[in-house]
Design a protein around this motif. Structure first.
Motif, short mmCIF file in Angstrom:
data_model
loop_
_atom_site.label_atom_id
_atom_site.label_comp_id
_atom_site.label_asym_id
_atom_site.label_seq_id
_atom_site.Cartn_x
_atom_site.Cartn_y
_atom_site.Cartn_z
N GLY A 136 0.10 28.05 12.75
CA GLY A 136 0.98 27.61 13.83
C GLY A 136 1.92 28.74 14.20
N HIS A 137 2.10 28.98 15.49
CA HIS A 137 2.96 30.08 15.94
C HIS A 137 4.21 29.51 16.59
N LEU A 138 5.11 30.39 16.99
CA LEU A 138 6.44 29.99 17.47
C LEU A 138 6.37 28.94 18.58
N LEU A 139 5.61 29.21 19.64
CA LEU A 139 5.56 28.27 20.76
C LEU A 139 4.93 26.95 20.34
N ASN A 140 3.98 27.01 19.44
CA ASN A 140 3.34 25.80 18.93
C ASN A 140 4.39 24.89 18.27
N PHE A 141 5.27 25.47 17.46
CA PHE A 141 6.30 24.68 16.80
C PHE A 141 7.29 24.10 17.81
N VAL A 142 7.74 24.94 18.74
CA VAL A 142 8.72 24.49 19.72
C VAL A 142 8.15 23.36 20.57
N ASP A 143 6.92 23.50 21.01
CA ASP A 143 6.30 22.50 21.87
C ASP A 143 6.08 21.18 21.13
N ALA A 144 5.76 21.25 19.83
CA ALA A 144 5.38 20.05 19.09
C ALA A 144 6.56 19.38 18.39
N TYR A 145 7.75 19.98 18.45
CA TYR A 145 8.87 19.45 17.67
C TYR A 145 9.27 18.04 18.11
N GLN A 146 9.34 17.16 17.12
CA GLN A 146 9.90 15.82 17.31
C GLN A 146 10.68 15.48 16.05
N PRO A 229 -9.57 29.81 24.73
CA PRO A 229 -8.65 30.95 24.85
C PRO A 229 -7.34 30.65 24.14
N ALA A 230 -6.73 31.69 23.60
CA ALA A 230 -5.42 31.52 22.97
C ALA A 230 -4.45 30.97 24.00
N PRO A 231 -3.72 29.89 23.70
CA PRO A 231 -2.92 29.21 24.72
C PRO A 231 -1.65 29.95 25.09
N PHE A 232 -1.44 30.14 26.38
CA PHE A 232 -0.20 30.74 26.85
C PHE A 232 0.92 29.71 26.92
N HIS A 233 0.55 28.42 27.02
CA HIS A 233 1.55 27.37 27.15
C HIS A 233 2.15 26.95 25.82
N GLY A 234 1.61 27.44 24.72
CA GLY A 234 2.22 27.17 23.42
C GLY A 234 1.57 26.09 22.61
N LEU A 238 -3.10 29.34 16.61
CA LEU A 238 -3.86 30.56 16.87
C LEU A 238 -4.90 30.71 15.77
N VAL A 239 -6.08 31.14 16.15
CA VAL A 239 -7.15 31.43 15.20
C VAL A 239 -7.50 32.90 15.35
N LEU A 240 -7.28 33.68 14.29
CA LEU A 240 -7.58 35.10 14.32
C LEU A 240 -8.77 35.42 13.42
N VAL A 241 -9.64 36.28 13.91
CA VAL A 241 -10.74 36.82 13.12
C VAL A 241 -10.42 38.29 12.86
N ALA A 242 -10.53 38.73 11.61
CA ALA A 242 -10.19 40.11 11.28
C ALA A 242 -11.26 40.69 10.37
N ALA A 243 -11.31 42.02 10.36
CA ALA A 243 -12.24 42.77 9.51
C ALA A 243 -11.50 43.98 8.96
N ALA A 244 -12.09 44.59 7.94
CA ALA A 244 -11.51 45.82 7.40
C ALA A 244 -11.38 46.85 8.50
N ALA A 245 -10.23 47.51 8.55
CA ALA A 245 -9.95 48.42 9.66
C ALA A 245 -11.00 49.51 9.79
N GLU A 246 -11.44 50.07 8.66
CA GLU A 246 -12.41 51.17 8.73
C GLU A 246 -13.78 50.69 9.25
N GLU A 247 -14.11 49.42 8.97
CA GLU A 247 -15.39 48.91 9.44
C GLU A 247 -15.31 48.53 10.92
N ALA A 248 -14.18 47.99 11.34
CA ALA A 248 -14.03 47.62 12.74
C ALA A 248 -14.05 48.84 13.64
N ALA A 249 -13.59 49.97 13.10
CA ALA A 249 -13.54 51.20 13.90
C ALA A 249 -14.89 51.92 13.94
#
Length: 250
Positions: A136-146, A229-234, A238-249
């Motif tokens: 959960g990211h900043l806008l996600n928390f702000v938008d969902a707060y109750q 797509p990653a939501p601009f409205h909050g 967020l779902v991130l996919v990552a790999a080792a930097a040396e392999e991604a390059a």
């Protein structure tokens, strides 16, 4: 701080209303070779691992809830093992084709532990391995707060009512969720459980920077497991996919 010590079958009933298991399974399987070895940090009751095991994957789940780990072990799944412990304290000589952490597990961790945890994750990858993080990211928390919510969850004759209070420590960027679970069993018995958890309010840039410091680079970013797509409205995580930097390059 977190407390999730209530029967795992109640969590399974609640999770069904929160999550898209089919979408999560397809997404995770797309980032690991057939029959690969996976690590689930914050595995809960083992739902994701069992779905992957049904497709031939093998793996390990780590969760701090003794009740959830016991449920996962009893639920079975070929080639699966579970460790009761905190994700940030997990160590192993094993290596994995995919390391993932879903359903805001990152937000539950003490903020100071994120950097060493991601460094550990980098070291747990096999060559070509991937990391999938949902948070959960900043806008996600702000938008969902109750401040107060009531939710009902049914599974057959089982009824779970969640009474939730959210409080904010803005200076610490922390959300505390205090829950009372009222559970009515099929035979009419009623039980009550107290549950609470703290969530660190993260931002996308913060997590990307921590990944980079750990030697990982983001290769894809989405707003959900159907590759929205990653939501601009909050709204939404967020779902991130990552790999080792040396392999991604390469």
């Amino acid at each position: 701080m977190n407390s999730f010590e209530f029967p795992g079958r109640y969590y399974e009933a609640m999770r069904g209303g929160f999550r898209d298991l089919a979408g999560e399974t397809e997404f995770l399987a797309a980032h690991a070779p057939a029959g690969g070895r996976v690590l689930d940090l914050g595995s809960g009751t083992g739902t994701n691992l069992r779905a992957l095991a049904a497709r031939g994957y093998r793996g390990v789940g780590v969760d701090q809830s003794a009740a959830f780990v016991e449920y996962a072990r009893q639920a079975g799944g070929a080639g699966l093992a579970y460790v009761h412990g905190r994700a940030e304290e997990f160590t192993t000589e094993d290596r994995f084709d995919l390391v993932y952490s879903l359903f805001m597990t990152l937000n539950y961790l003490p903020r100071a532990e994120l950097r060493p945890l991601l460094r550990t994750v980098r070291g747990l990858l096999r060559p070509g391995g991937k990391v999938v993080l949902e948070f959960g990211h900043l806008l996600n928390f702000v938008d969902a707060y109750q401040p107060y919510t009531i939710a009902h969850h049914r599974a057959g004759e089982l009824l779970i009512t969640r009474l939730v209070r959210q409080s904010i420590n803005a200076h610490a960027a922390n959300w505390r969720n205090e829950e009372t679970l009222l559970v009515r069993e099929a035979d009419g018995r009623v039980a009550m459980y107290d549950n609470f958890f703290d969530q660190a309010v993260l931002t996308g840039p913060e997590v990307r920077e921590l990944l980079a410091e750990a030697g990982l680079v983001v290769t894809a970013e989405y707003g959900g497991f159907r590759k929205e797509p990653a939501p601009f409205h909050g709204r939404g995580p967020l779902v991130l996919v990552a790999a080792a930097a040396e392999e991604a390059a390469a």
